[in-house]
Design a protein around this motif. Structure first.
Motif, short mmCIF file in Angstrom:
data_model
loop_
_atom_site.label_atom_id
_atom_site.label_comp_id
_atom_site.label_asym_id
_atom_site.label_seq_id
_atom_site.Cartn_x
_atom_site.Cartn_y
_atom_site.Cartn_z
N ALA A 275 21.86 28.19 18.43
CA ALA A 275 21.85 29.66 18.25
C ALA A 275 23.27 30.18 18.20
CB ALA A 275 21.07 30.32 19.40
N ASN A 276 24.10 29.72 19.13
CA ASN A 276 25.49 30.18 19.17
C ASN A 276 26.23 29.85 17.88
OD1 ASN A 276 26.69 31.36 21.83
ND2 ASN A 276 25.09 29.94 22.46
N ILE A 277 26.07 28.61 17.42
CA ILE A 277 26.81 28.19 16.23
C ILE A 277 26.31 28.94 14.99
CG2 ILE A 277 27.29 26.21 14.72
CD1 ILE A 277 27.20 24.49 17.33
N THR A 278 24.98 29.02 14.85
CA THR A 278 24.44 29.68 13.65
C THR A 278 24.83 31.16 13.62
OG1 THR A 278 22.55 28.23 13.91
CG2 THR A 278 22.34 29.99 12.29
N ILE A 279 24.61 31.84 14.73
CA ILE A 279 24.87 33.28 14.73
C ILE A 279 26.36 33.55 14.54
CG2 ILE A 279 24.74 35.41 16.14
CD1 ILE A 279 22.04 34.27 17.23
N ALA A 280 27.20 32.77 15.24
CA ALA A 280 28.65 32.99 15.10
C ALA A 280 29.11 32.67 13.68
CB ALA A 280 29.41 32.12 16.10
N SER A 281 28.54 31.64 13.07
CA SER A 281 29.01 31.26 11.73
C SER A 281 28.60 32.29 10.67
CB SER A 281 28.54 29.86 11.35
OG SER A 281 27.16 29.90 11.11
N GLU A 282 27.65 33.17 11.02
CA GLU A 282 27.26 34.20 10.06
C GLU A 282 27.90 35.56 10.37
OE1 GLU A 282 23.01 33.96 10.10
OE2 GLU A 282 23.03 32.10 8.93
N ARG A 283 28.67 35.62 11.45
CA ARG A 283 29.33 36.89 11.79
C ARG A 283 30.59 37.07 10.96
NH1 ARG A 283 28.80 38.84 17.66
NH2 ARG A 283 31.04 39.07 17.46
N GLU A 284 30.81 38.33 10.55
CA GLU A 284 32.00 38.61 9.73
C GLU A 284 33.29 38.29 10.44
OE1 GLU A 284 32.29 42.57 8.16
OE2 GLU A 284 30.36 42.30 7.14
N ASP A 285 33.33 38.60 11.76
CA ASP A 285 34.59 38.43 12.48
C ASP A 285 34.90 36.97 12.81
OD1 ASP A 285 32.41 38.40 14.20
OD2 ASP A 285 33.41 39.40 15.86
N LEU A 286 33.86 36.16 13.04
CA LEU A 286 34.09 34.78 13.49
C LEU A 286 33.76 33.74 12.43
CD1 LEU A 286 32.33 35.24 16.94
CD2 LEU A 286 34.77 34.89 16.62
N GLY A 287 32.81 34.11 11.54
CA GLY A 287 32.25 33.16 10.59
C GLY A 287 33.25 32.36 9.76
N PRO A 288 34.15 33.03 9.03
CA PRO A 288 35.01 32.28 8.12
C PRO A 288 35.79 31.16 8.84
CG PRO A 288 35.14 34.61 7.65
CD PRO A 288 34.31 34.47 8.88
N GLU A 289 36.42 31.49 9.95
CA GLU A 289 37.21 30.46 10.66
C GLU A 289 36.32 29.38 11.27
OE1 GLU A 289 40.59 30.98 13.59
OE2 GLU A 289 40.50 32.95 12.62
N LEU A 290 35.19 29.83 11.82
CA LEU A 290 34.30 28.84 12.47
C LEU A 290 33.74 27.87 11.43
CD1 LEU A 290 32.79 27.80 14.99
CD2 LEU A 290 30.98 29.42 14.48
N ARG A 291 33.34 28.39 10.27
CA ARG A 291 32.75 27.52 9.25
C ARG A 291 33.76 26.48 8.79
NH1 ARG A 291 30.35 32.37 7.34
NH2 ARG A 291 31.88 32.51 5.68
N GLU A 292 34.99 26.95 8.60
CA GLU A 292 36.06 26.04 8.18
C GLU A 292 36.22 24.91 9.21
OE1 GLU A 292 40.58 26.90 7.34
OE2 GLU A 292 39.28 28.47 6.52
N TRP A 293 36.25 25.32 10.48
CA TRP A 293 36.41 24.34 11.55
C TRP A 293 35.21 23.39 11.61
CZ3 TRP A 293 33.48 23.37 15.96
CH2 TRP A 293 34.05 22.46 16.85
N LEU A 294 34.01 23.95 11.40
CA LEU A 294 32.80 23.11 11.46
C LEU A 294 32.82 22.02 10.40
CD1 LEU A 294 29.93 25.71 12.12
CD2 LEU A 294 30.50 23.75 13.56
N VAL A 295 33.29 22.39 9.20
CA VAL A 295 33.33 21.41 8.11
C VAL A 295 34.27 20.26 8.50
CG1 VAL A 295 34.07 21.07 5.70
CG2 VAL A 295 32.73 23.10 6.32
N GLU A 296 35.43 20.60 9.03
CA GLU A 296 36.40 19.57 9.47
C GLU A 296 35.79 18.72 10.60
OE1 GLU A 296 39.26 18.58 8.15
OE2 GLU A 296 38.67 20.03 6.59
#
Ligand code: UTP
Length: 304
Positions: A275-296
């Motif tokens: 839940a934390n990862i999905t919701i954060a990765s879709e948030r405007e403020d956190l999503g872009p950086e988190l998604r990039e990190w998740l891919v790495e």
């Protein structure tokens, strides 16, 4: 049989949040699991928001031993607001005020956590004789979904009780209440013939699990008053609903809305993390950086 509904529209919600949260110990030793943060707000705030968005304006939270944190969260804290205002932290001020502006919240202690059925029965006097929603405070439904609104419509057209159902892998069904259902011709909901709490996978009538949203006919209170302990020695809401499913006429009958969207049980550690990862990765403020990190991070897992 579909009944003519002569009752009130649904406007009250009960949010049970008095469970012991043993699956999440030691985090839940002094904090209700409903208060564990999902990104930056407690799980129960998403649930309160969902109830308010569905048009429910009278919310009763059933609390347990650490009710203080819950009540404080939805209360105003003028000193904190003054501090945020003085330091120009407008976004944070807005977020803090939003939690206390959500709606009319009431609180009632369960006393002894004797099970979900017992928690719901505590709401009898507050609810009175009208249909009402029950939203489990640790069960998150994606905010884009309209599950609760859909269930309220089914309750209003049938006059009966409505549960939310979700397909789960057969081996996982023993963690849930399970429903045996049949098709209702021309409708997108199903008729519930039988309910059984936490069946063994080989004995389960289906792989349809009951999830944490209900719209109940008030006759459930009279049934809960004589429902004895069931699975896990707890007073199970499922057992009371099984009795209603077998009744004809006013107050009887149970229908199910099959949910196919995203849902998280934040009382379960793995589901909580997702839940934390999905919701954060879709948030405007956190999503872009988190998604990039998740891919790495995922690449690292592959090579490992
Ligand atoms: P759970 O079975 O998930 O809660 O109940 P639990 O007993 O706290 O879980 P574990 O197994 O010990 O980790 C579903 C919902 O019903 C509430 C819980 O707070 C949760 O929102 N509940 C459960 C009550 O309010 N009272 C109870 O006696 C039991």
């Amino acid at each position: 049989m579909t009944q003519e509904n002569t009752q009130h529209p649904v406007r009250k919600a009960v949010l049970p949040a008095a469970g012991l949260g043993t699956r999440f110990l030691p985090a839940t030793k002094a904090t209700p699991k409903e208060m564990l943060p999902v990104v930056d707000r407690p799980a129960i705030q998403y649930v309160v928001q969902e109830a308010v968005d569905a048009g429910l304006d009278d919310l009763l939270v059933i609390t347990g031993r650490s009710k203080r944190a819950l009540e404080d969260h939805f209360d105003r804290i003028p000193s904190l607001e003054d501090q945020l205002e003085a330091s120009g932290k407008d976004k944070l001020l807005e977020a803090v005020q939003h939690a206390s502006d959500l709606g009319d919240l009431h609180y009632l202690r369960q006393g002894d956590p004797k099970g979900l059925g017992h928690a719901v029965l505590r709401a009898k006097t507050h609810v009175g004789h009208e249909p009402f929603a029950v939203l489990l405070g640790d069960d998150l439904i994606d905010e884009k979904e309209t599950l609760l609104e859909d269930m309220i419509k089914v309750q209003e057209s049938t006059g009966a009780t409505v549960v939310a159902l979700m397909e789960v892998p057969q081996e996982a069904i023993s963690a849930y209440g399970c429903a045996d259902v049949s098709v209702v011709e021309g409708q997108d909901y199903v008729k519930v013939n039988r309910l059984v709490e936490k069946p063994k996978p080989e004995e389960a009538p289906s792989n349809l699990a009951i999830i944490g949203r209900y719209v109940l006919h008030p006759d459930v209170f009279e049934v809960l008053e004589h429902t004895g302990p069931g699975a896990g020695d707890e007073i199970q809401l499922t057992d009371a609903l099984q009795e209603l499913a077998g009744r004809d006429g006013e107050g009887g009958g149970v229908y199910g809305v099959v949910f196919r969207g995203r849902r998280y049980d934040t009382g379960d550690k793995l589901s909580y993390l997702k839940a934390n990862i999905t919701i954060a990765s879709e948030r405007e403020d956190l999503g872009p950086e988190l998604r990039e990190w998740l891919v790495e991070f995922a690449k690292g897992l592959e090579t490992a």
